[in-house]
Design an enzyme around this catalytic site. Sequence first.
Site, PDB file in Angstrom:
ATOM      1  N   ARG A  28     -25.666   7.867  57.480  1.00  0.00           N
ATOM      2  CA  ARG A  28     -25.909   9.305  57.265  1.00  0.00           C
ATOM      3  C   ARG A  28     -27.396   9.576  56.989  1.00  0.00           C
ATOM      4  NH1 ARG A  28     -21.524   7.979  59.344  1.00  0.00           N
ATOM      5  NH2 ARG A  28     -19.557   8.837  58.569  1.00  0.00           N
ATOM      6  N   ALA A  64     -28.486  11.978  53.860  1.00  0.00           N
ATOM      7  CA  ALA A  64     -27.660  11.787  52.651  1.00  0.00           C
ATOM      8  C   ALA A  64     -28.479  11.396  51.430  1.00  0.00           C
ATOM      9  CB  ALA A  64     -26.585  10.737  52.918  1.00  0.00           C
ATOM     10  N   LEU A  68     -28.445   4.641  48.265  1.00  0.00           N
ATOM     11  CA  LEU A  68     -27.949   4.223  46.949  1.00  0.00           C
ATOM     12  C   LEU A  68     -27.738   2.714  46.869  1.00  0.00           C
ATOM     13  CD1 LEU A  68     -25.474   7.204  46.404  1.00  0.00           C
ATOM     14  CD2 LEU A  68     -27.569   6.762  45.110  1.00  0.00           C
ATOM     15  N   GLY A 111     -32.120  13.323  47.982  1.00  0.00           N
ATOM     16  CA  GLY A 111     -33.442  13.129  48.585  1.00  0.00           C
ATOM     17  C   GLY A 111     -33.570  13.787  49.949  1.00  0.00           C
ATOM     18  N   GLU A 114     -34.792  17.009  49.102  1.00  0.00           N
ATOM     19  CA  GLU A 114     -36.197  16.875  48.678  1.00  0.00           C
ATOM     20  C   GLU A 114     -37.114  16.777  49.905  1.00  0.00           C
ATOM     21  OE1 GLU A 114     -35.273  13.581  45.758  1.00  0.00           O
ATOM     22  OE2 GLU A 114     -36.566  14.837  44.512  1.00  0.00           O
ATOM     23  N   GLU A 134     -27.411  13.924  42.288  1.00  0.00           N
ATOM     24  CA  GLU A 134     -28.038  13.043  41.296  1.00  0.00           C
ATOM     25  C   GLU A 134     -27.348  13.168  39.938  1.00  0.00           C
ATOM     26  OE1 GLU A 134     -29.644  14.878  43.481  1.00  0.00           O
ATOM     27  OE2 GLU A 134     -31.438  13.851  44.219  1.00  0.00           O
ATOM     28  N   ARG A 137     -24.412  11.079  39.758  1.00  0.00           N
ATOM     29  CA  ARG A 137     -24.711   9.644  39.918  1.00  0.00           C
ATOM     30  C   ARG A 137     -25.434   9.087  38.678  1.00  0.00           C
ATOM     31  NH1 ARG A 137     -21.644  10.037  43.894  1.00  0.00           N
ATOM     32  NH2 ARG A 137     -22.341  10.899  45.879  1.00  0.00           N
TER      33      ARG A 137
HETATM   34  C1  1HE Z   1     -24.811   5.874  52.124  1.00  0.00           C
HETATM   35  C2  1HE Z   1     -25.310   7.073  51.563  1.00  0.00           C
HETATM   36  C3  1HE Z   1     -26.378   6.960  50.621  1.00  0.00           C
HETATM   37  C4  1HE Z   1     -23.710   7.573  52.927  1.00  0.00           C
HETATM   38  N1  1HE Z   1     -26.832   5.726  50.342  1.00  0.00           N
HETATM   39  N2  1HE Z   1     -25.317   4.678  51.790  1.00  0.00           N
HETATM   40  N3  1HE Z   1     -26.858  10.739  47.872  1.00  0.00           N
HETATM   41  C5  1HE Z   1     -25.559  10.965  47.643  1.00  0.00           C
HETATM   42  O1  1HE Z   1     -25.059  10.812  46.562  1.00  0.00           O
HETATM   43  C6  1HE Z   1     -24.737  11.342  48.848  1.00  0.00           C
HETATM   44  C7  1HE Z   1     -23.798  10.210  49.189  1.00  0.00           C
HETATM   45  N4  1HE Z   1     -23.169  10.404  50.464  1.00  0.00           N
HETATM   46  C8  1HE Z   1     -22.121  11.248  50.647  1.00  0.00           C
HETATM   47  O2  1HE Z   1     -21.741  12.014  49.776  1.00  0.00           O
HETATM   48  C9  1HE Z   1     -21.444  11.211  51.983  1.00  0.00           C
HETATM   49  O3  1HE Z   1     -21.745   9.973  52.603  1.00  0.00           O
HETATM   50  C10 1HE Z   1     -21.870  12.352  52.947  1.00  0.00           C
HETATM   51  C11 1HE Z   1     -21.320  13.703  52.449  1.00  0.00           C
HETATM   52  C12 1HE Z   1     -23.380  12.440  53.116  1.00  0.00           C
HETATM   53  C13 1HE Z   1     -21.287  12.068  54.358  1.00  0.00           C
HETATM   54  O4  1HE Z   1     -19.884  11.813  54.254  1.00  0.00           O
HETATM   55  P1  1HE Z   1     -19.147  11.031  55.439  1.00  0.00           P
HETATM   56  O5  1HE Z   1     -17.670  11.033  55.130  1.00  0.00           O
HETATM   57  O6  1HE Z   1     -19.589  11.584  56.760  1.00  0.00           O
HETATM   58  O7  1HE Z   1     -19.737   9.528  55.403  1.00  0.00           O
HETATM   59  P2  1HE Z   1     -19.353   8.317  54.434  1.00  0.00           P
HETATM   60  O8  1HE Z   1     -18.090   7.652  54.931  1.00  0.00           O
HETATM   61  O9  1HE Z   1     -19.385   8.690  53.010  1.00  0.00           O
HETATM   62  O10 1HE Z   1     -20.582   7.338  54.645  1.00  0.00           O
HETATM   63  C14 1HE Z   1     -20.767   6.596  55.849  1.00  0.00           C
HETATM   64  C15 1HE Z   1     -21.554   5.365  55.502  1.00  0.00           C
HETATM   65  O11 1HE Z   1     -22.838   5.760  55.033  1.00  0.00           O
HETATM   66  C16 1HE Z   1     -20.936   4.577  54.357  1.00  0.00           C
HETATM   67  O12 1HE Z   1     -21.254   3.209  54.548  1.00  0.00           O
HETATM   68  P3  1HE Z   1     -20.208   2.167  55.216  1.00  0.00           P
HETATM   69  O13 1HE Z   1     -20.953   0.875  55.255  1.00  0.00           O
HETATM   70  O14 1HE Z   1     -19.012   2.178  54.290  1.00  0.00           O
HETATM   71  O15 1HE Z   1     -19.870   2.748  56.580  1.00  0.00           O
HETATM   72  C17 1HE Z   1     -21.650   5.095  53.144  1.00  0.00           C
HETATM   73  O16 1HE Z   1     -21.673   4.151  52.078  1.00  0.00           O
HETATM   74  C18 1HE Z   1     -23.050   5.275  53.716  1.00  0.00           C
HETATM   75  N5  1HE Z   1     -23.832   6.224  52.950  1.00  0.00           N
HETATM   76  N6  1HE Z   1     -24.615   8.104  52.064  1.00  0.00           N
HETATM   77  C19 1HE Z   1     -26.306   4.651  50.909  1.00  0.00           C
HETATM   78  N7  1HE Z   1     -26.933   8.037  50.061  1.00  0.00           N
HETATM   79  C20 1HE Z   1     -35.950  10.104  45.315  1.00  0.00           C
HETATM   80  S1  1HE Z   1     -34.599  10.203  44.365  1.00  0.00           S
HETATM   81  C21 1HE Z   1     -33.327  10.885  45.341  1.00  0.00           C
HETATM   82  C22 1HE Z   1     -32.035  10.693  44.653  1.00  0.00           C
HETATM   83  C23 1HE Z   1     -30.880  10.932  45.559  1.00  0.00           C
HETATM   84  O17 1HE Z   1     -31.000  11.202  46.717  1.00  0.00           O
HETATM   85  S2  1HE Z   1     -29.361  10.761  44.821  1.00  0.00           S
HETATM   86  C24 1HE Z   1     -28.242  11.348  46.009  1.00  0.00           C
HETATM   87  C25 1HE Z   1     -27.779  10.242  46.905  1.00  0.00           C
END
Ligand code: 1HE
Length: 260
Positions: A28, A64, A68, A111, A114, A134, A137
């Site tokens: 994502r 996304a 993480l 991010g 951001e 965030e 989390r």
């Molecule tokens: C990820 C990430 C990620 C997906 N880091 N791997 N961001 C978040 O907390 C958002 C986290 N992501 C989600 O809520 C959802 O993934 C989505 C709404 C964006 C998309 O949902 P979906 O159903 O299309 O995808 P999915 O099945 O959740 O994810 C597909 C894959 O992407 C899956 O990995 P897989 O190996 O199991 O296929 C997920 O683990 C991976 N994935 N998002 C790592 N963010 C400078 S500081 C900034 C601080 C932040 O940004 S905190 C917010 C982080």
Amino acid sequence: MTNQDIQLDICGDHSEIAVIRLTRPAKRNALNDALVIAIRNIFDTLPASVRAAVITGDGDHFCAGLDLSELKERDAGQGLHHSRMWHAALERVQYGPVPVIAALHGAVVGGGLELASACHIRVADESTFYALPEGSRGIFVGGGGSVRIPKLIGVARMTDMMLTGRVYNAVDGERIGLAQYLVPADEAFSKAFELAQRIAQNAPLTNYALMHALPRIAEQPADQGFFTEAMMAAIAQSAPEAKERVQAFLDGRAAKVQKS
Ligand code: 1HE
């Protein structure tokens, strides 16, 4: 250094548009450290022909946020430097060489928001949703979000997003100021590209003033702001290109402002 998670294409008849594409849809378009550094490097080394840039993401989501899986145990100093690395990269987006338009769809979260908020214009399609997970989390924004996002939507709305996990849809996102344009599904990129072509025709000094002077003036006390504005206005209007453009209008050779 190449990074398979991001692609740069130089487009347009005069190589004037840079299209930057996040190409990590399986994750994502989550931003790992290498990707953040690659964004900085791209903006540091854009060809001189480029006048505007579009940033977009492959797959169903713009971005996304922070990867993480890389969020390992960091001590305070390492956490500080990690956040500063994001700041350096997104500073190059906001205060780089050219205006940047974000073409948004799907998740624009953490991010990812951001990154979008460091761009100068945001075009969202109907599938777009915005969140700052965030809070849930157990972390805080670290990519400049606490500086840039309140400027778009206010401190109160950002506080609510982080405290409650509130998600804004595309319509409400545009209403509160997260995006300046709202377009039908799958049309964000074409609209963003059209805007980039329009922006690329502006005098470069005007674009520079809008990117570099306007946000600084907006932060200044009014008296200093008026003075900085006068300096910038004097510099811009003294450029030969400005004189040529004004003369073209006076000669009836330039487009009038059209009622929308
Ligand atoms: C990820 C990430 C990620 C997906 N880091 N791997 N961001 C978040 O907390 C958002 C986290 N992501 C989600 O809520 C959802 O993934 C989505 C709404 C964006 C998309 O949902 P979906 O159903 O299309 O995808 P999915 O099945 O959740 O994810 C597909 C894959 O992407 C899956 O990995 P897989 O190996 O199991 O296929 C997920 O683990 C991976 N994935 N998002 C790592 N963010 C400078 S500081 C900034 C601080 C932040 O940004 S905190 C917010 C982080």
